[in-house]
Design an enzyme around this catalytic site. Structure first.
Site, PDB file in Angstrom:
ATOM      1  N   ASN A   1     -21.235  81.138  92.215  1.00 34.26           N
ATOM      2  CA  ASN A   1     -21.011  80.013  91.309  1.00 34.26           C
ATOM      3  C   ASN A   1     -21.893  80.054  90.063  1.00 34.26           C
ATOM      4  O   ASN A   1     -21.509  79.544  89.012  1.00 34.26           O
ATOM      5  CB  ASN A   1     -21.160  78.672  92.041  1.00 34.26           C
TER       6      ASN A   1
ATOM      7  N   CYS B   1     -23.479  73.566  95.008  1.00 34.21           N
ATOM      8  CA  CYS B   1     -24.004  73.207  96.324  1.00 34.21           C
ATOM      9  C   CYS B   1     -24.628  71.822  96.366  1.00 34.21           C
ATOM     10  O   CYS B   1     -24.595  71.154  97.393  1.00 34.21           O
ATOM     11  CB  CYS B   1     -25.017  74.249  96.783  1.00 34.21           C
TER      12      CYS B   1
ATOM     13  N   GLU C   1     -31.670  78.586 100.059  1.00 34.52           N
ATOM     14  CA  GLU C   1     -31.073  77.479  99.308  1.00 34.52           C
ATOM     15  C   GLU C   1     -29.616  77.437  99.729  1.00 34.52           C
ATOM     16  O   GLU C   1     -28.813  78.257  99.292  1.00 34.52           O
ATOM     17  CB  GLU C   1     -31.235  77.714  97.804  1.00 34.52           C
TER      18      GLU C   1
ATOM     19  N   GLU D   1     -37.010  76.760  94.601  1.00 36.49           N
ATOM     20  CA  GLU D   1     -36.822  77.535  93.386  1.00 36.49           C
ATOM     21  C   GLU D   1     -37.162  76.635  92.216  1.00 36.49           C
ATOM     22  O   GLU D   1     -37.017  75.412  92.287  1.00 36.49           O
ATOM     23  CB  GLU D   1     -35.386  78.057  93.291  1.00 36.49           C
TER      24      GLU D   1
END
Length: 523
Positions: A186, A317, A283, A497
């Protein structure tokens, strides 16, 4: 070392800038349905690598047209080993450089990306299907990320601890070694920078595996890092699917794995990495709640809900796909959000006025449409969208488009509310009280993000405190500044992150104890 690094940048820079142009140089005149990528997509040792075997090549499709744009040749055990050895050789050089030396190289990489943003964004659109407006923002986030971590590269430091009798100790923050990054489809280029920038700033090397559906732009990043002056092999790209990922996770030369993707795959990554006691950052997915109270600024809440559901065709997400609206304003909210959703321009993602492009693949499109069909069977009401969309442009008739969907009459136990759809589908539900909606919002195995719209500042912070998620947006949604950490609670993963804290996830602490007197021995 400083002079050597400076000479490398100043003298060799113009020569290096001739790289990374082969594909990008064709982008200014490129249009949807015209780009064919023939260059090798694997990269290590400072160059693109043509593999000796192509029998396992897989077609890569352009989402907006459904045509094959290139072939992805996956790496096997031998190629993975070559890439990791190449990365380790570069790591031995890079780790010895001062943080400020690494910073200069990273700043040069950020400058090159900034200079070529338009071309990189166009290539990203062609490979990914999202709108050019979003892709340009993604590339800007990417160079911001590298620039940010360049600024932190010189800040790595330890601590001095005074002990009795003049004895003292100090700590050193050191790199891990060769890190593996496994990206998602994505945000192909952006995720590659999110993982590589802090890793390289800390003195590590990285072997990056893009999604097999979006293999093209990570190699551009590898070439840009080389142009900027990193040692050959410092950032490698290996293509492939699950088999290649397995080889990376099991390889004894890998110190850490950073993965972005689904929960089931994240579990496998964690299990495989545990065999070698490798550090892991995960993640993973989400099914995030967006809570809209009756005292909100309704215009902003509607815009926030659209941003929380329809970016990148809903394939994000952290999207706030469970929209809880206080019952008093439910009719007004639904009326406005449906009106706005119906006017979202769908079509050629390279056109400036397009706001929704194509989903990543035909199977993903079918999966999302299947969720809408299942929702209707379970009693949800489709207020708009949720159908295949065929643009008027003939060249887009084979593309993977659908109309953005708003579902009403949803319940917490419905499939569309419990499972991550990863498409442009918004599920809207009423609530009555703050206590009730917090309990419902937290009743999920996910915990990536959350949001709240209210004018009551006390309520905003109170709700944010009680939501079980790694991020909570107050009166906004889906903004991701590089300065702040991003990551999940519960099954949405762990580690972070972005932000300064990520430097800790790509480094390790060594304690050194210095005795200034005689040894006191019991023996």
């Amino acid at each position: 070392r400083y002079l050597r690094s400076l000479i490398l940048l100043v003298v060799s820079g113009p020569l290096r800038r001739k790289m990374a142009q082969s594909v990008l140089s064709t982008m200014p005149g490129a249009s949807t349905g015209t780009v064919v990528v023939k260059d090798p997509l694997n990269f290590w040792g400072g160059k693109r690598v043509t593999l000796g075997h192509e029998k396992n090549a897989e077609p890569v499709y352009e989402p907006a047209t459904g045509r094959v744009m290139c072939q992805m040749v996956p790496c096997g055990a031998e190629e993975v080993d070559e890439a990791i050895k190449s990365a380790h050789s570069a790591y031995l050089i890079w780790r010895k450089m001062a943080g400020m030396e690494r910073a200069r190289v990273l700043l040069e990489a950020a400058r090159i990306i900034r200079e070529r943003r338009d071309n990189i964004a166009k290539l990203e659109v062609i490979n990914n299907g999202k709108s050019i407006t979003e892709a340009l923002e993604d590339i800007d986030v990417s160079w911001h990320t590298i620039e940010y971590y360049a600024g932190l590269a010189g800040s790595l430091a330890g601590q001095h601890v005074q002990l009795p009798g003049g004895t003292f100790a100090y700590t050193r923050r050191e790199p891990l070694g060769v890190c593996v990054g496994i990206g998602a489809w994505n945000y192909p280029f952006q995720i590659a920078t999110w993982k590589s920038a802090p890793a390289l700033a800390c003195g590590n090397a990285m072997v990056f595996k893009p999604s097999p559906m979006t293999p093209v732009t990570a190699v551009i990043l590898a070439e840009i890092y080389k142009e900027a002056g990193v040692p050959d092999g410092l950032f490698c790209v290996v293509q492939g699917g699950a088999e290649t990922g397995t080889l990376l996770c099991h390889h004894p030369g890998v110190a850490k794995v950073s993965f972005t993707g689904s929960v089931p795959t994240g579990k496998k990554i964690m299990e495989m990495s545990s065999k070698g006691i490798k550090q892991v950052t995960l993640e993973l997915g989400g099914k995030s709640p967006l809570i809209i109270f009756k005292d909100c600024e309704l215009e902003n809440a509607v815009k926030g809900a659209l941003m929380a559901n329809f970016l990148t065709q809903g394939q994000v997400c952290c999207n706030g796909t469970r929209v809880y609206v206080q019952r008093d304003i439910m009719p007004q909210f639904l009326e406005e959000v449906v009106k706005r959703t119906k006017t979202i321009p769908i079509g050629d993602p390279l056109l400036d006025d397009t706001r929704m492009g194509a989903l990543i693949s035909k199977p993903q499109l079918d999966k999302v449409l299947g969720y809408v069909s299942q929702a209707k069977k379970e009693g949800a009401r489709v207020l708009c969208g949720g159908e295949p969309y065929i643009p008027s442009d003939p060249k887009l008739k084979g593309g993977y488009f659908m109309s953005p969907c708003v579902l009403d009459n949803c319940r917490d136990d419905m499939t569309c509310v419990k499972e991550e759809i990863f498409g442009p589908v918004m599920s809207v539900m009423p609530f009555n009280t703050e206590e009730e909606v917090i309990q419902r919002a937290n009743n999920t195995t996910f915990g990536l993000a959350s949001g709240v719209f209210t004018r009551d500042i006390s309520r905003a912070h109170r709700v944010a405190e009680n939501l079980e998620a790694g991020t909570c947006f107050i009166n906004n949604y889906n903004i991701s500044p590089v300065e702040v950490p991003f990551g999940g609670y519960k099954m949405s993963g762990f580690g972070r992150e972005n932000g300064q804290v990520t430097m800790e996830y790509f480094s390790q602490l060594k304690t050194v104890i210095v005795e200034m007197g005689d040894v006191e021995s019991l023996f």
